[in-house]
Design a protein around this motif. Structure first.
Motif, PDB file in Angstrom:
ATOM      1  N   VAL A  14      -2.697 -25.837  14.977  1.00  0.00           N
ATOM      2  CA  VAL A  14      -2.552 -26.356  16.202  1.00  0.00           C
ATOM      3  C   VAL A  14      -0.941 -27.022  16.311  1.00  0.00           C
ATOM      4  CG1 VAL A  14      -3.433 -27.576  18.297  1.00  0.00           C
ATOM      5  CG2 VAL A  14      -5.084 -26.866  16.743  1.00  0.00           C
ATOM      6  N   PRO A  16       1.124 -28.992  19.284  1.00  0.00           N
ATOM      7  CA  PRO A  16       1.417 -29.137  20.877  1.00  0.00           C
ATOM      8  C   PRO A  16       2.822 -29.122  21.174  1.00  0.00           C
ATOM      9  CG  PRO A  16       0.133 -30.898  19.422  1.00  0.00           C
ATOM     10  CD  PRO A  16       0.606 -29.910  18.646  1.00  0.00           C
ATOM     11  N   TYR A  80      -4.325 -31.893  21.589  1.00  0.00           N
ATOM     12  CA  TYR A  80      -4.965 -31.820  20.202  1.00  0.00           C
ATOM     13  C   TYR A  80      -6.507 -31.734  20.646  1.00  0.00           C
ATOM     14  CZ  TYR A  80      -1.511 -32.349  16.900  1.00  0.00           C
ATOM     15  OH  TYR A  80      -0.215 -31.958  16.146  1.00  0.00           O
ATOM     16  N   ARG A  81      -7.004 -32.451  21.705  1.00  0.00           N
ATOM     17  CA  ARG A  81      -8.561 -32.427  21.911  1.00  0.00           C
ATOM     18  C   ARG A  81      -8.937 -30.942  22.538  1.00  0.00           C
ATOM     19  NH1 ARG A  81      -7.655 -37.563  23.514  1.00  0.00           N
ATOM     20  NH2 ARG A  81      -7.076 -37.039  25.565  1.00  0.00           N
ATOM     21  N   GLY A  83      -6.822 -28.354  21.734  1.00  0.00           N
ATOM     22  CA  GLY A  83      -6.598 -27.273  20.839  1.00  0.00           C
ATOM     23  C   GLY A  83      -7.833 -27.295  19.839  1.00  0.00           C
ATOM     24  N   PHE A  84      -8.487 -28.157  19.545  1.00  0.00           N
ATOM     25  CA  PHE A  84      -9.502 -28.344  18.603  1.00  0.00           C
ATOM     26  C   PHE A  84     -10.667 -27.546  19.292  1.00  0.00           C
ATOM     27  CE2 PHE A  84      -7.997 -32.774  16.600  1.00  0.00           C
ATOM     28  CZ  PHE A  84      -7.083 -32.112  16.027  1.00  0.00           C
ATOM     29  N   CYS A  95      -8.855 -27.195  11.296  1.00  0.00           N
ATOM     30  CA  CYS A  95      -7.950 -27.586  12.236  1.00  0.00           C
ATOM     31  C   CYS A  95      -7.026 -28.412  11.466  1.00  0.00           C
ATOM     32  CB  CYS A  95      -8.605 -28.033  13.543  1.00  0.00           C
ATOM     33  SG  CYS A  95      -9.553 -26.996  14.534  1.00  0.00           S
ATOM     34  N   GLU A  97      -3.210 -30.202  11.917  1.00  0.00           N
ATOM     35  CA  GLU A  97      -2.020 -30.623  13.090  1.00  0.00           C
ATOM     36  C   GLU A  97      -0.912 -30.589  12.380  1.00  0.00           C
ATOM     37  OE1 GLU A  97      -3.041 -34.480  14.365  1.00  0.00           O
ATOM     38  OE2 GLU A  97      -5.000 -34.243  15.024  1.00  0.00           O
ATOM     39  N   ASP A  99       3.700 -30.972  13.906  1.00  0.00           N
ATOM     40  CA  ASP A  99       4.486 -31.167  14.757  1.00  0.00           C
ATOM     41  C   ASP A  99       5.593 -29.813  14.952  1.00  0.00           C
ATOM     42  OD1 ASP A  99       3.565 -33.626  15.485  1.00  0.00           O
ATOM     43  OD2 ASP A  99       5.345 -34.679  14.551  1.00  0.00           O
ATOM     44  N   GLY A 166       0.761 -37.892  11.587  1.00  0.00           N
ATOM     45  CA  GLY A 166       0.484 -36.413  12.433  1.00  0.00           C
ATOM     46  C   GLY A 166       0.289 -35.001  11.928  1.00  0.00           C
ATOM     47  N   GLN A 191      -4.112 -40.687  16.356  1.00  0.00           N
ATOM     48  CA  GLN A 191      -4.114 -40.348  14.912  1.00  0.00           C
ATOM     49  C   GLN A 191      -4.995 -41.578  14.328  1.00  0.00           C
ATOM     50  OE1 GLN A 191      -3.525 -37.562  14.488  1.00  0.00           O
ATOM     51  NE2 GLN A 191      -1.535 -36.950  15.577  1.00  0.00           N
TER      52      GLN A 191
END
Length: 259
Positions: A14, A16, A80-81, A83-84, A95, A97, A99, A166, A191
């Motif tokens: 994911v 962002p 992220y919420r 995306g998860f 999942c 994370e 950058d 992150g 995080q």
């Protein structure tokens, strides 16, 4: 027989994005080279620089990308919420994370996923364990990061060394157990909240050493508001935790008196 799917089987990475047009193609191609079966989920907040359009062009070229477009800039934690939730509903086995600014090396993703496959609920790409580093990061950013981790450990009793990191991977099982409606922060406080939630659920956490680089292009999203938000969460959650511990001890003492 119950079948347990390996976190390695269908990972979603994911990303962002907000104004990451200069970096997106590079990071996407590096991810797909590092993890051939990964699906990259770009969560774009209507970037005015055309980041979303670049993501759609890459998808049209056949790269394994999905795009979750949001109407405006809504924050990292919110991205992220969402995306998860999208990843899980589309069959993700884990999942990750990362950058978009190339400060995280996608070559480390397999190591994070392997830590999940070994039984951990969360694998963190850590700057502060043996072998980890943050070359090229400005001294003020290092100070903020170190200070945030120190405060999180003191206020919340978090045992990991890099709770603000992150670059990390979660099993779908632990994400299903976390009440995402209670995860409110949108900066790097997100995080810390997620790390705290995993520890409260007794999920195993692995810290994998990484080299955290500086942004290669574009502008940093770090600002004072993000730091203050994280400190507010740590303070409020730390007070709540201490009150619960005191109440639990009080109940134990009362029970002993009854006996």
């Amino acid at each position: 027989n119950i079948h347990f799917e390996s976190p390695l089987s269908n990972p979603y990475v994911v990303i962002p994005t907000y104004n990451e047009a200069l970096n997106l193609e590079t990071v996407v191609r590096q991810i797909t080279q590092a993890v051939s079966n990964a699906t990259v989920l770009v969560v774009d907040d209507n970037s005015p620089d055309g980041t979303g359009d670049i993501a759609r062009e890459l998808a049209a070229q056949g790269l394994p990308i999905k795009i979750l477009s949001r109407p405006k800039k809504m924050g990292l934690g919110s991205a992220y919420r969402d995306g998860f939730a999208y990843s899980i509903s589309n069959g993700a086995s884990a999942c990750v994370e990362i950058d978009a600014d190339l400060s995280h090396d996608p070559k480390s993703i397999p190591t994070l996923l392997s830590a999940l496959d070994a039984g951990h609920a969360l694998a963190i790409g850590s700057r502060y364990v043996r072998g980890g580093s943050s070359p090229g990061l400005p001294p003020i950013r290092k100070l903020i990061s170190r200070g945030g981790n120190w405060y999180a450990s003191k206020a919340l009793g978090i045992t990991v060394k890099d709770a603000t990191a992150g670059f990390r991977a979660y099993t779908v099982a632990i994400l299903r157990r976390i009440d995402m409606d209670k995860i409110r922060a949108d900066g790097y406080g997100f995080q810390i909240e997620m790390t705290f939630a995993v520890e409260q659920l007794s999920g195993g956490i692995a810290e994998v050493p990484i080299a955290f680089g500086s942004r290669t292009a574009g502008e940093s999203k770090m600002d004072a508001r993000i730091v203050i938000e994280a400190m507010k969460f740590c303070t409020a959650a730390g007070i709540s935790l201490r009150l619960r511990q005191m109440e639990s001890r009080s109940r134990s003492i009362d029970y002993e008196k009854i006996l």
